[in-house]
Design a protein around this motif. Structure first.
Motif, PDB file in Angstrom:
ATOM      1  N   LEU A  41       0.801  -1.072  -0.105  1.00  0.00           N
ATOM      2  CA  LEU A  41      -0.090  -0.031   0.073  1.00  0.00           C
ATOM      3  C   LEU A  41       0.872   1.233   0.036  1.00  0.00           C
ATOM      4  N   LEU A  42       1.938   1.133   0.759  1.00  0.00           N
ATOM      5  CA  LEU A  42       2.882   2.478   0.643  1.00  0.00           C
ATOM      6  C   LEU A  42       3.823   2.401  -0.451  1.00  0.00           C
ATOM      7  N   ALA A  43       4.237   3.347  -1.012  1.00  0.00           N
ATOM      8  CA  ALA A  43       5.216   3.390  -2.121  1.00  0.00           C
ATOM      9  C   ALA A  43       6.539   3.656  -1.461  1.00  0.00           C
ATOM     10  N   THR A  44       7.089   2.716  -0.940  1.00  0.00           N
ATOM     11  CA  THR A  44       8.349   2.886  -0.531  1.00  0.00           C
ATOM     12  C   THR A  44       9.624   2.794  -1.351  1.00  0.00           C
ATOM     13  N   GLU A  45       9.465   2.482  -2.436  1.00  0.00           N
ATOM     14  CA  GLU A  45      10.416   2.580  -3.568  1.00  0.00           C
ATOM     15  C   GLU A  45      10.688   3.791  -4.277  1.00  0.00           C
ATOM     16  N   THR A  46       9.870   4.633  -4.098  1.00  0.00           N
ATOM     17  CA  THR A  46      10.157   5.921  -4.855  1.00  0.00           C
ATOM     18  C   THR A  46       9.687   7.251  -3.964  1.00  0.00           C
ATOM     19  N   VAL A  47      10.667   8.296  -4.150  1.00  0.00           N
ATOM     20  CA  VAL A  47      10.190   9.526  -3.347  1.00  0.00           C
ATOM     21  C   VAL A  47       9.501  10.333  -4.288  1.00  0.00           C
ATOM     22  N   ALA A  48       9.021   9.901  -5.717  1.00  0.00           N
ATOM     23  CA  ALA A  48       8.490  10.819  -6.593  1.00  0.00           C
ATOM     24  C   ALA A  48       6.886  10.977  -5.805  1.00  0.00           C
ATOM     25  N   LEU A  49       6.628  12.412  -5.977  1.00  0.00           N
ATOM     26  CA  LEU A  49       5.359  12.890  -5.832  1.00  0.00           C
ATOM     27  C   LEU A  49       4.401  12.706  -6.834  1.00  0.00           C
ATOM     28  N   GLY A  50       3.298  12.070  -6.799  1.00  0.00           N
ATOM     29  CA  GLY A  50       2.278  11.734  -7.927  1.00  0.00           C
ATOM     30  C   GLY A  50       1.349  11.022  -7.452  1.00  0.00           C
ATOM     31  N   THR A  51       0.109  10.884  -8.244  1.00  0.00           N
ATOM     32  CA  THR A  51      -1.071  10.401  -7.850  1.00  0.00           C
ATOM     33  C   THR A  51      -1.620   9.554  -9.204  1.00  0.00           C
ATOM     34  N   VAL A  52      -1.702   8.158  -8.981  1.00  0.00           N
ATOM     35  CA  VAL A  52      -2.254   7.639 -10.146  1.00  0.00           C
ATOM     36  C   VAL A  52      -3.926   7.654 -10.042  1.00  0.00           C
ATOM     37  N   ILE A  53      -4.422   7.760 -11.337  1.00  0.00           N
ATOM     38  CA  ILE A  53      -5.913   7.743 -11.468  1.00  0.00           C
ATOM     39  C   ILE A  53      -6.049   6.433 -12.090  1.00  0.00           C
ATOM     40  N   GLU A  54      -6.615   5.442 -11.673  1.00  0.00           N
ATOM     41  CA  GLU A  54      -6.572   4.089 -12.071  1.00  0.00           C
ATOM     42  C   GLU A  54      -7.723   4.007 -13.125  1.00  0.00           C
ATOM     43  N   ASN A  55      -7.995   2.817 -13.823  1.00  0.00           N
ATOM     44  CA  ASN A  55      -9.005   2.689 -14.822  1.00  0.00           C
ATOM     45  C   ASN A  55     -10.277   2.787 -14.095  1.00  0.00           C
ATOM     46  N   ARG A  56     -10.701   2.119 -13.058  1.00  0.00           N
ATOM     47  CA  ARG A  56     -11.967   2.180 -12.271  1.00  0.00           C
ATOM     48  C   ARG A  56     -12.228   3.516 -12.076  1.00  0.00           C
ATOM     49  N   ARG A  57     -11.557   4.395 -11.539  1.00  0.00           N
ATOM     50  CA  ARG A  57     -11.985   5.901 -11.578  1.00  0.00           C
ATOM     51  C   ARG A  57     -12.310   6.595 -12.639  1.00  0.00           C
ATOM     52  N   ILE A  58     -11.602   6.343 -13.789  1.00  0.00           N
ATOM     53  CA  ILE A  58     -11.720   6.968 -14.890  1.00  0.00           C
ATOM     54  C   ILE A  58     -13.112   6.542 -15.674  1.00  0.00           C
ATOM     55  N   VAL A  59     -13.421   5.408 -15.241  1.00  0.00           N
ATOM     56  CA  VAL A  59     -14.664   4.939 -15.904  1.00  0.00           C
ATOM     57  C   VAL A  59     -15.801   5.191 -15.099  1.00  0.00           C
ATOM     58  N   ASP A  60     -15.893   4.961 -13.843  1.00  0.00           N
ATOM     59  CA  ASP A  60     -16.802   4.882 -12.715  1.00  0.00           C
ATOM     60  C   ASP A  60     -17.465   6.450 -12.431  1.00  0.00           C
ATOM     61  N   LEU A  61     -16.139   7.219 -12.280  1.00  0.00           N
ATOM     62  CA  LEU A  61     -16.562   8.721 -11.960  1.00  0.00           C
ATOM     63  C   LEU A  61     -17.304   9.458 -12.773  1.00  0.00           C
ATOM     64  N   PRO A  62     -18.320  10.158 -12.419  1.00  0.00           N
ATOM     65  CA  PRO A  62     -19.286  11.136 -13.594  1.00  0.00           C
ATOM     66  C   PRO A  62     -18.055  11.992 -14.132  1.00  0.00           C
ATOM     67  N   LEU A  63     -18.307  12.080 -15.479  1.00  0.00           N
ATOM     68  CA  LEU A  63     -17.476  13.131 -16.050  1.00  0.00           C
ATOM     69  C   LEU A  63     -18.423  13.954 -16.962  1.00  0.00           C
ATOM     70  N   ASN A  64     -18.488  15.239 -16.913  1.00  0.00           N
ATOM     71  CA  ASN A  64     -19.359  15.959 -18.075  1.00  0.00           C
ATOM     72  C   ASN A  64     -18.385  16.393 -19.168  1.00  0.00           C
ATOM     73  N   GLY A  65     -18.649  15.476 -20.169  1.00  0.00           N
ATOM     74  CA  GLY A  65     -18.188  15.831 -21.303  1.00  0.00           C
ATOM     75  C   GLY A  65     -17.133  14.798 -21.638  1.00  0.00           C
ATOM     76  N   ARG A  66     -16.721  13.661 -20.738  1.00  0.00           N
ATOM     77  CA  ARG A  66     -15.997  12.440 -20.843  1.00  0.00           C
ATOM     78  C   ARG A  66     -14.624  13.122 -21.227  1.00  0.00           C
ATOM     79  N   ASP A  67     -14.103  13.796 -20.168  1.00  0.00           N
ATOM     80  CA  ASP A  67     -12.777  14.504 -20.491  1.00  0.00           C
ATOM     81  C   ASP A  67     -12.046  14.216 -19.202  1.00  0.00           C
ATOM     82  N   TYR A  68     -11.085  12.993 -19.367  1.00  0.00           N
ATOM     83  CA  TYR A  68     -10.428  12.555 -18.566  1.00  0.00           C
ATOM     84  C   TYR A  68      -9.610  13.589 -17.621  1.00  0.00           C
ATOM     85  N   LEU A  69      -9.084  14.613 -18.360  1.00  0.00           N
ATOM     86  CA  LEU A  69      -8.351  15.495 -17.685  1.00  0.00           C
ATOM     87  C   LEU A  69      -9.129  16.489 -16.567  1.00  0.00           C
ATOM     88  N   GLN A  70     -10.227  16.127 -16.559  1.00  0.00           N
ATOM     89  CA  GLN A  70     -11.049  16.707 -15.206  1.00  0.00           C
ATOM     90  C   GLN A  70     -10.645  15.792 -13.941  1.00  0.00           C
TER      91      GLN A  70
END
Length: 694
Positions: A123-152
């Motif tokens: 669960l913890l990303a102990t192998e990297t100190v890079a700051l970032g967030t992954v938006i996985e496929n489930r959230r891309i497909v399931d979250l409501p998007l007005n206009g189907r723009d993933y950049l939202q």
């Protein structure tokens, strides 16, 4: 002058800071026995549960292993060594840009015996100190998007805002791209770097994205906001997107989203009998699986495809209002203007150049003979009031403006497992956008069309159990056209009777920009542009494990071709701002700016003699090396160096020019009375005018 950029990173992290490829993941770790002694020569097999593709590695004499360049997905991991029970780790979810550390202890026994360890990736990303967030496929497909723009969904990452940030993105080319406003880590909106499947997806012109894949074609994406691997460069923030691949099972979706105005309320101040129509259709499909030809070829476990198509048709009608000159004013009658209109021929000035006296026009009416013919000709392109009345400050013009938006895109990806040591994938993406924003006046409307293409081919090859090579090639194309209502159809300028005004190209046909000020809307002045950009990129990375060192190095060569045709003020420009009358109130020569217009007395004017034709070229280079030294099982030293050489742009035909001012200063003689006059310079040698169109 040659420019370069170098980046040196020295990071000490607990327990490690392994960083991986831009669009892939990685598994790393150490294998020991029950006493903690390292096990060398253990076979590590990571199998993608979707495609059944297996990647192998072998632990070295220190017990360490690395399986790099793994496409994002769910993997089963198996460890085997003679004299020990086989160990299995099921359902390890490898995300884009993630490094999963899997350390296992093997038990003494037969290889035919198995030991299963449950649980996915840490669960913890102990192998990297890079700051970032992954938006996985489930959230891309399931979250409501007005206009189907993933950049939202980028705003789900911390330190990201869409509120404007430190700089404006206005003027970005590419239709919908001009409306994208993502500020990451407080940076300007145009400082984001976009990659797609590990390759450049950023246009070199305005730094906007090129391909905007459908949400159904995206596996996942990652937003990185700082402390990057040496593999990353060019931008202060990274938005890395990975497309889906086919699997051993056929999966498909078909969709259609419909919005219309059936239950919408009327717009503000619209009549009870009228409601503007609105209709939006967004439809398409996605289909993926193994490529199989019955009785001839079975691509299961070897050859996969994913096809995606999406089309948008948006028809929006919106009410626009404006304040325009009344019919009386257009005939020179300013009796209802509420202010005195002075005859500029009667003005007198004091020694400071300030107007001190003038005689009004009788009855505030300008004689017909004094009206400027060019001003009268231009009125044909200036809207007349639609609401009766003598005031120009009461929104006396109303129009129901249609603003169509069309968008089409297609993505085709093919994955091929050549053998246990080599795998390939290729993708071709195409997109076409059309926008006609709602203009206040129909004759001021503009047409924006964009066509983008991207093709890429990638190969991952295992050279030996501890060395893996990844090579990729990509081609990007960005075409953008912006033209006005009269472009290529009617030469407006030649019929106005304005001395010296002409259209430098049929693309620039249209009324000049008329800035009226003083509570009256201006009109005209659409700036045309044609952009044709191409980019070619080749990159190669090698990952190897040597003892306690995980070493990765690579290089990137990119060729940019930036072609743009157009110019600001191409239609001409006349500003009625009172700036040339020495009037402290800036009310113009007559005391009212629209009266100045009717007399043909602009404060400023400008035009261009030719359209700019930029054919810019650049080849840039980048290289990096990175060493992750696992000093102990709990301490890793990461050292990375990156070198970038973004070469200066040069024009294909040496068309770039500079003006050298040899006598700066104020006054007729400047600072140096006997200095030579200014000169024009351009790169190269030979005839100064060679290859030029004038």
């Amino acid at each position: 002058m040659r420019r370069f950029r170098a980046l040196f990173i020295l990071i000490v992290a607990l327990p490690g800071v392994r960083l991986c490829a831009q669009d892939s993941g990685e598994i790393t770790g150490a294998i020991t026995d029950a006493t903690g002694a390292v096990i060398g020569g253990a076979l590590i097999t990571a199998t993608n549960t979707g495609t059944n593709q297996a990647r192998t590695a072998t632990t070295n004499e220190t017990g360490n292993y690395t399986v790099p360049y793994l496409p994002p997905g769910v993997y089963d991991i198996r460890i085997e060594h003679s004299g020990f029970k086989a160990a299995n780790r099921k359902a390890v979810d490898i995300q884009v840009g993630a490094v999963a550390r899997i350390d296992l202890q093997m038990e003494v026994g037969e290889v035919t015996q198995q030991m299963e360890v449950r649980g996915g990736a840490p669960l913890l990303a102990t192998e990297t100190v890079a700051l970032g967030t992954v938006i996985e496929n489930r959230r891309i497909v399931d979250l409501p998007l007005n206009g189907r723009d993933y950049l939202q969904l980028v705003t789900l990452s911390p330190n990201v805002t869409t509120e404007g940030g430190a700089g404006g993105a206005g003027g970005l080319q590419g239709g919908a791209r001009s409306q994208t406003s993502l500020s990451v880590a407080g940076q300007r909106l145009e400082f984001n770097r976009y990659t797609l499947d590990g390759m450049e997806n950023t246009d070199p012109n305005f730094n906007s994205y090129i391909i905007h894949p459908s949400v159904d074609a995206i596996q996942e994406f990652k937003v990185q906001t700082g402390v990057f691997s040496a593999e990353f460069g060019r931008g202060s923030s990274q938005i890395n997107v990975t497309t889906k691949s086919g699997t051993n099972d056929y999966h498909g979706t078909a969709f259609e989203f419909l919005r219309n105005s059936a239950v919408d309320a009327r717009e503000w101040q619209q009549s009870a009998a009228h409601k503007n129509p609105f209709r939006r259709n967004d439809y398409g499909f996605t289909l993926g699986g193994p490529i199989t030809i019955p009785k001839l070829f079975n691509g299961k476990d070897r050859l996969f495809f994913l096809s995606n198509f999406e089309e948008l048709r948006d028809r929006l009608t919106t009410q626009v209002t404006s304040s325009v000159a009344t019919l009386a004013m257009r005939a020179g009658d300013f009796s209802g203007a509420g202010r005195t209109i002075f005859d500029p021929l009667t003005r007198t000035y004091n020694s400071a150049g300030i107007a001190i006296a003038a005689t009004p026009f009788p009855g505030n009416i300008i004689p017909t003979a004094r009206l400027n013919p060019a001003s009268l000709n231009l009125l044909a392109y200036y809207a007349t009031p639609t609401v009766p009345g003598n005031t120009v400050t009461a929104n006396n013009f109303v129009r129901q403006a249609v603003a169509p938006t069309d968008s089409d895109q297609f993505n085709q990806r093919i994955d091929w497992v050549e053998n246990t040591s080599s795998s390939w994938f290729g993708r071709f993406s195409w997109g076409n956008d059309l926008q006609e924003p709602a203009a206040t006046f129909l004759t001021d409307s503009q047409h924006v069309s964009t066509t983008v293409r991207q093709g890429m081919l990638a190969n991952t090859r295992i050279l030996n159990p501890s060395t893996v090579n990844e090579a990729r090639f990509a081609w990007d194309q960005f075409n953008n056209d912006l033209a006005g209502y009269f472009a290529n159809t009617k030469d407006v300028q030649s019929g106005l009777g304005i001395n010296g005004l002409f259209a430098p190209s049929p693309l620039a046909y249209g009324p000049p920009a008329i800035d009226l000020g003083g509570g009256v809307s201006g009109f005209g002045g659409v700036t045309p542009w044609i952009t044709r950009d191409d980019m070619f990129q080749f990159m190669d990375n090698i990952s190897m494990v040597r003892g306690r060192h995980s070493i990765k190095f690579g290089a990137d060569i990119r060729r940019d071709r930036y072609n743009q045709y157009g110019n600001q003020k191409a239609t001409g420009e006349f500003l009625f701002d009172g700036q040339s009358t020495f009037d402290p109130a800036n009310r113009g020569a007559t005391g009212y700016l629209f009266a100045d217009y009717m007399l043909g007395l602009p404060g400023q004017s400008a035009r261009v003699t030719a359209m700019a034709d930029a054919l810019l070229r650049r080849t840039s280079y980048a290289a990096f090396i990175q060493d992750d030294w696992k000093i102990t099982t709990k301490l890793t030293l990461n050292i990375g160096v990156r070198y970038e050489n973004p070469r200066p742009w040069h024009d294909k035909y040496r068309g770039i020019m500079n003006v050298q001012l040899t006598n700066p200063g104020i006054g007729p003689n400047g600072i140096l009375p006997n200095a030579p006059p200014p000169i024009l310079t351009r790169p190269g040698s030979g005839d100064f005018y060679q290859g030029l169109n004038f």
